[in-house]
Design a protein around this motif. Structure first.
Motif, PDB file in Angstrom:
ATOM      1  N   GLU A  35     -15.015 -28.055   4.821  1.00 55.89           N
ATOM      2  CA  GLU A  35     -15.310 -28.865   6.003  1.00 55.89           C
ATOM      3  C   GLU A  35     -14.036 -29.211   6.766  1.00 55.89           C
ATOM      4  O   GLU A  35     -14.059 -29.374   7.984  1.00 55.89           O
ATOM      5  N   GLU A  53     -24.682 -20.577  -4.521  1.00 54.11           N
ATOM      6  CA  GLU A  53     -25.227 -21.728  -3.794  1.00 54.11           C
ATOM      7  C   GLU A  53     -24.107 -22.538  -3.148  1.00 54.11           C
ATOM      8  O   GLU A  53     -24.241 -23.006  -2.013  1.00 54.11           O
ATOM      9  N   GLN A  56     -23.000 -20.652  -0.120  1.00 54.75           N
ATOM     10  CA  GLN A  56     -23.966 -20.795   0.966  1.00 54.75           C
ATOM     11  C   GLN A  56     -23.833 -22.150   1.653  1.00 54.75           C
ATOM     12  O   GLN A  56     -23.913 -22.245   2.886  1.00 54.75           O
ATOM     13  N   GLN A  57     -23.601 -23.190   0.862  1.00 52.80           N
ATOM     14  CA  GLN A  57     -23.422 -24.517   1.453  1.00 52.80           C
ATOM     15  C   GLN A  57     -22.157 -24.569   2.310  1.00 52.80           C
ATOM     16  O   GLN A  57     -22.131 -25.233   3.361  1.00 52.80           O
ATOM     17  N   ARG A  59     -20.897 -22.049   3.959  1.00 51.66           N
ATOM     18  CA  ARG A  59     -21.210 -21.330   5.190  1.00 51.66           C
ATOM     19  C   ARG A  59     -22.103 -22.148   6.102  1.00 51.66           C
ATOM     20  O   ARG A  59     -21.993 -22.078   7.334  1.00 51.66           O
ATOM     21  N   THR A  60     -22.975 -22.955   5.502  1.00 43.45           N
ATOM     22  CA  THR A  60     -23.877 -23.793   6.287  1.00 43.45           C
ATOM     23  C   THR A  60     -23.108 -24.814   7.125  1.00 43.45           C
ATOM     24  O   THR A  60     -23.515 -25.146   8.249  1.00 43.45           O
ATOM     25  N   VAL A  61     -21.990 -25.322   6.584  1.00 41.54           N
ATOM     26  CA  VAL A  61     -21.187 -26.293   7.335  1.00 41.54           C
ATOM     27  C   VAL A  61     -20.124 -25.608   8.189  1.00 41.54           C
ATOM     28  O   VAL A  61     -19.250 -26.262   8.752  1.00 41.54           O
ATOM     29  N   GLY A  62     -20.209 -24.271   8.291  1.00 44.98           N
ATOM     30  CA  GLY A  62     -19.290 -23.541   9.155  1.00 44.98           C
ATOM     31  C   GLY A  62     -17.980 -23.181   8.505  1.00 44.98           C
ATOM     32  O   GLY A  62     -17.028 -22.788   9.200  1.00 44.98           O
TER      33      GLY A  62
END
Length: 257
Positions: A35, A53, A56-57, A59-62
Motif C-alpha cells: 500500500e 491470496e 491477490q490482496q 493487487r487489489t489495493v494496486g
C-alpha cells in the motif's frame, strides 16, 4: 487497512522481502508495504494457496508483488529465493524476517529434534536470509531490516522453552548486527509481539488465552495490522535514528525497560 492510515508511496520503488508472508502478521506486513509503494516479495514454505491470496490482496489495493517459495532454514533455498528476487527486481532493500514456527507443550514433551527445528527456523532462518541480502545492502549503502521476535523472548516461557530461546536469540542478533552495520546506513530493529490474533495460536488452549487477555492492561488480543504498522514505521525514515531496538507490542503486558 484503510488508505487514510497509511503513508502513500513512502516506500515507492523499494524492494521488500517478507518471509512467512502468506498469512497472519506476514500477510499484514506485505499488504501494508505494498500500500505504501514497495514491491513486495512474499515468501512462503508450503502454503501456496495462502500466499496466492496475499498476492491477490496486494493487487487489489494496486500494489506489486511476487511469490517466492523457500524454507528459510535451508541456505540453498534461501539463496535461490533471493536470486529470483534480484533477477526480477534487483537487490532487496527492506527485509522483514517474519517466518517462524511455534510450539506449546510442557518440558516433558520437548525433544531434541523439536528443539533443533525451532532454532533452525526461527533463529538460523533469520540469520540465513539476512546474510544473503546483507552484501547487496552494503554495496548500496542502504538497508532496513525488521526481525520478528516475541514477548516470549523477553519473559520466562515454561510451556514454550525452545520457542522462547529462539526468539531471545533474535533480540541479540538484532542488537549485534545493528551495531555492526550502523556506519553503512543499515538499520536493524526487532518487534516483540504479545498475544496477536493469528493462526499461530491454534494449538493454545482457550482458557490459557483468556487468562493472558485478563492479565493484559489493554484487555484484548492484538491485531496483525497493528504489528504491521510498527514494521512500516521501523522500515521508514520516520525512525531514522532508531536501530538495535526491540519494540514490544503487547497491550502493556510487558514494558521495557
Amino acid at each position: 487497512m484503510s488508505a487514510s492510515t497509511t503513508h502513500p508511496q513512502r516506500f515507492e520503488n523499494r524492494i521488500a522481502l517478507v518471509t512467512g508472508g502468506s498469512r497472519g502478521i506476514g500477510r499484514a506486513c506485505c499488504l501494508r508495504l505494498a500500500e505504501e509503494g514497495a514491491r513486495v516479495a512474499i515468501n512462503y514454505r508450503q502454503g501456496k494457496e495462502d500466499a496466492e491470496e496475499t498476492l491477490q490482496q496486494i493487487r487489489t489495493v494496486g500494489g506489486t508483488g511476487m511469490l517466492v517459495q523457500a524454507d528459510v532454514s535451508s541456505s540453498e533455498q534461501v539463496d535461490r529465493m533471493v536470486t529470483e528476487i534480484e533477477a526480477e527486481w534487483g537487490q532487496v532493500e527492506l527485509l522483514v524476517n517474519n517466518s517462524g514456527i511455534f510450539s506449546y507443550e510442557p518440558h516433558t514433551e520437548l525433544t531434541e529434534e523439536a528443539w533443533r527445528q525451532m532454532l533452525e527456523v526461527n533463529l538460523t532462518g533469520t540469520f540465513l536470509v539476512t546474510w544473503r541480502v546483507r552484501e547487496g545492502m552494503l554495496q548500496r549503502n542502504f538497508g532496513r531490516i525488521v526481525n520478528m521476535s516475541s514477548l516470549s523472548g523477553l519473559m520466562p516461557r515454561p510451556m514454550s522453552i525452545a520457542y522462547a530461546v529462539s526468539k531471545a536469540g533474535v533480540v541479540s542478533f538484532t542488537q549485534s548486527t545493528a551495531v555492526a552495520w550502523a556506519g553503512d546506513n543499515i538499520r536493524v530493529n526487532a518487534i516483540a509481539p504479545g498475544l496477536i490474533d493469528t493462526e499461530i495460536l491454534s494449538g493454545v488452549n482457550q482458557d490459557d488465552l483468556d487468562k493472558i487477555i485478563q492479565a493484559t492492561p489493554i484487555p484484548r488480543m492484538g491485531k496483525a495490522s497493528e504489528v504491521a504498522s510498527m514494521v512500516s514505521f521501523l522500515l521508514s525514515e520516520e525512525s531514522s535514528f532508531t536501530t538495535g531496538q526491540t519494540v514490544v507490542i503487547s497491550g502493556g503486558r510487558c514494558m521495557l525497560p
